[in-house]
Design a protein around this motif. Sequence first.
Motif, short mmCIF file in Angstrom:
data_model
loop_
_atom_site.label_atom_id
_atom_site.label_comp_id
_atom_site.label_asym_id
_atom_site.label_seq_id
_atom_site.Cartn_x
_atom_site.Cartn_y
_atom_site.Cartn_z
N ASP A 220 2.17 -14.42 -0.37
CA ASP A 220 2.18 -15.67 0.41
C ASP A 220 3.31 -15.66 1.43
N GLU A 221 4.47 -15.19 1.00
CA GLU A 221 5.62 -15.12 1.92
C GLU A 221 5.34 -14.18 3.08
N ARG A 222 4.74 -13.01 2.76
CA ARG A 222 4.40 -12.05 3.81
C ARG A 222 3.38 -12.63 4.78
N ASP A 223 2.39 -13.30 4.22
CA ASP A 223 1.32 -13.86 5.07
C ASP A 223 1.88 -14.86 6.08
N LEU A 226 3.80 -12.84 8.81
CA LEU A 226 2.87 -12.07 9.64
C LEU A 226 2.03 -12.98 10.53
N SER A 227 1.65 -14.15 10.04
CA SER A 227 0.88 -15.10 10.86
C SER A 227 1.70 -15.55 12.07
N LYS A 228 2.98 -15.76 11.84
CA LYS A 228 3.87 -16.16 12.93
C LYS A 228 3.99 -15.03 13.96
N ALA A 229 4.10 -13.78 13.48
CA ALA A 229 4.20 -12.64 14.39
C ALA A 229 2.93 -12.48 15.20
N VAL A 230 1.77 -12.62 14.54
CA VAL A 230 0.48 -12.49 15.23
C VAL A 230 0.35 -13.53 16.31
N GLU A 231 0.73 -14.76 16.00
CA GLU A 231 0.61 -15.86 16.97
C GLU A 231 1.46 -15.59 18.22
N GLN A 232 2.68 -15.12 18.01
CA GLN A 232 3.56 -14.87 19.17
C GLN A 232 3.05 -13.72 20.03
N ALA A 237 0.33 -11.52 24.87
CA ALA A 237 -0.70 -10.59 25.33
C ALA A 237 -1.72 -11.29 26.21
N ALA A 238 -2.09 -12.53 25.87
CA ALA A 238 -3.05 -13.29 26.67
C ALA A 238 -2.50 -13.54 28.07
N LYS A 239 -1.22 -13.84 28.18
CA LYS A 239 -0.60 -14.04 29.49
C LYS A 239 -0.62 -12.76 30.31
N ALA A 240 -0.57 -11.61 29.63
CA ALA A 240 -0.61 -10.33 30.33
C ALA A 240 -2.04 -9.86 30.58
N GLY A 241 -3.01 -10.64 30.14
CA GLY A 241 -4.42 -10.29 30.35
C GLY A 241 -4.92 -9.18 29.45
N ILE A 242 -4.33 -9.08 28.27
CA ILE A 242 -4.71 -8.01 27.33
C ILE A 242 -5.44 -8.61 26.13
N GLN A 243 -6.60 -8.06 25.84
CA GLN A 243 -7.32 -8.41 24.62
C GLN A 243 -6.84 -7.50 23.50
N VAL A 244 -6.27 -8.06 22.47
CA VAL A 244 -5.69 -7.25 21.41
C VAL A 244 -6.15 -7.75 20.04
N SER A 245 -6.51 -6.80 19.19
CA SER A 245 -6.84 -7.11 17.81
C SER A 245 -5.62 -6.82 16.96
N ILE A 246 -5.20 -7.79 16.18
CA ILE A 246 -3.98 -7.63 15.38
C ILE A 246 -4.33 -7.74 13.90
N LYS A 247 -3.91 -6.73 13.15
CA LYS A 247 -4.20 -6.69 11.73
C LYS A 247 -2.92 -6.50 10.94
N ALA A 248 -2.78 -7.29 9.87
CA ALA A 248 -1.69 -7.05 8.94
C ALA A 248 -1.98 -5.75 8.22
N ARG A 249 -0.99 -4.88 8.15
CA ARG A 249 -1.21 -3.56 7.57
C ARG A 249 -0.48 -3.47 6.24
N ALA A 250 -1.25 -3.46 5.17
CA ALA A 250 -0.65 -3.38 3.84
C ALA A 250 -0.07 -1.99 3.63
N LEU A 274 6.78 -5.39 5.59
CA LEU A 274 5.95 -6.08 6.57
C LEU A 274 5.48 -5.10 7.64
N ALA A 275 4.20 -5.11 7.94
CA ALA A 275 3.67 -4.18 8.94
C ALA A 275 2.43 -4.78 9.60
N ILE A 276 2.32 -4.59 10.90
CA ILE A 276 1.13 -5.02 11.63
C ILE A 276 0.67 -3.90 12.55
N ARG A 277 -0.59 -3.95 12.90
CA ARG A 277 -1.18 -2.94 13.78
C ARG A 277 -1.86 -3.65 14.95
N LEU A 278 -1.53 -3.23 16.17
CA LEU A 278 -2.12 -3.80 17.38
C LEU A 278 -3.11 -2.80 17.96
#
Length: 599
Positions: A220-223, A226-232, A237-250, A274-278
């Motif tokens: 729960d703490e990790r989630d 990671l949700s905060k990181a994904v949101e930022q 990325a949207a401002k830069a015009g980039i479509q990006v898929s973001i996944k939490a990486r266990a 904590l790890a994420i993949r863009l």
Amino acid sequence: MTGEYFDQLQETDPDFLIQKFFEYFNQYSKEDEKRIRSAWKFLVEKSQGHTRSNNKVYYLHPIRVSAILAKSNFDCDSIIGGFFHDILSLDNVTSREIGDNFGQQIISIVEGIARTKQISTSTKTLADADSIRKMLFAMVDDIRIILIKLADRLDRMRNLKDYDEETQHLVSQEALDIWAPLANRLGMSQEKNELEDLSLKYINPQAFQQIKAIVASKKDERDQILSKAVEQIQSRAAKAGIQVSIKARAKHFYSIYQKMRKRNKEAGELFDLLAIRLICNTNEECYTLIGIVHILWTPLDGRFKDYIAMPKSNGYQSIHTTVIMDGRPLEVQIRTTAMHNIAEHGVASHWLYKKGTNHDLIDVSSLSIFNQLRELSQNHLTDENFFAEFKNDLLKDKIVVFTPKGQVVQLPVGATAIDFAYHIHSKIGETIVGAKADGKIIPLSTPLKNTQIIEIITNPQAHPGANQLEHVVTAKARQKINAWLYANDKAFEELGNERHLEAQANEASTAIQKKKRPKKGPAGEIPHVEKIRIGDTSNFMMNIAQCCKPKFPDPITAYVSRTRGLVIHKPDCLVYLNIPNVEKRSVDVIWDWDEKDKN
């Protein structure tokens, strides 16, 4: 559908199973489906009444293996090979029968797999060397053999609970030593991670359960973090015009376990879980995203790696960085969709996926492991050292260095400039006399470091020496040096084995020291000296080497020749430096000159 149904299979009705198989994996043509159904029927009929050592129905394991292969989109022959991977162990099946019914390709795969069956990492005998050689060489001719074998090992690890504790430990250790690193070399990260995690479960169950509990408790703490990181990242990325898929990486358990051992900490003391993949669309977007990540959070020094500009030997490409977010390390990977597909299941799976022209886009010959195996397969290596040397060559971590023209060269950790020279060309290796790293002269015995620019200095009159064997780690360099010495150096051939060399060395000193030059005489003239002294003794057979022709007061050294007594050389003479086992055969000597010349 992804095929998880087959991971822990309980159903035993063969008609139901094959129907389920094609419900999950519908990528095969009508003709392929017909061949696969025919192979399945053959397997079921031939294995009727047979069970495995865990008392389970014989054909359950083969269909699980084929499901693993189908999940990665492997071709029709691979699926049939999965069904038949150990069918020759049945006493009512022959190679000829398989060939007559399913063709030469299938029997070639089945027989290739059969040759790998006896592989063991517990004893380094000639039988082990022979097994692993056949397995790896078969991989060069048809990579499906090794891929099916990997699927077989993975399924066995998934169902290892059905076996006794000793078997569990032995199979797990083999998976950790051989199959997981091999999956990694082929870029099959999912398979590699699962093999490592399952191995840890049986080799160190206490650590496995501890890590599992810690990871679950902090979910729960990790989630939240990671949700905060994904949101930022999404916002920037949207401002830069980039479509990006973001996944939490266990992070898989074995990597956490390795960090626990390295840092001598309990799992609960580790904070960098904590790890994420863009995942984006282009290389340019990858570099834009790394800029965004480093603007949002402070990067950790020394934790940035660009595998897009400099791919790993298995074809893996991605950008890695670690940043500090809310006081905790956050690992970030950035890659394109195409890079992600290769990273998950490896170059080989895409090469084998014969749909459209996808398989034509993959240049498998560019992978260093394939080139290495193909070259080594041409050498007739039959001694026991082959197993240890080649296993080390295959499984060691790699370093990346560059030629002066910018060509990337990948070598095992510990490789020297001699290994580098032989990697470039055998002739360069044979005539190497020196090397530069980043413009500075380095000893030929010094291990190379990542990202160095290596320049080789050659001399057409130089040649390999037995002392070089102590400073190489690659099988190619060792084989080439040995081949040259046996062909050109009679002394090396006569000395033959290590015990003879050691006996020879006992007659000589084991150190070489720089000699002091004597003072000049009263008139400033250098005295004429032809005698040599060892300590207080000067009565021995001696010859001045004609290659370097040392003269008083040149620094000198000597080595013991079996036929000519002591032969005197300059310490930097190329001929002397290339004498077999020269360090052990050398003797401290000085010029023997009159006492009156000291004053």
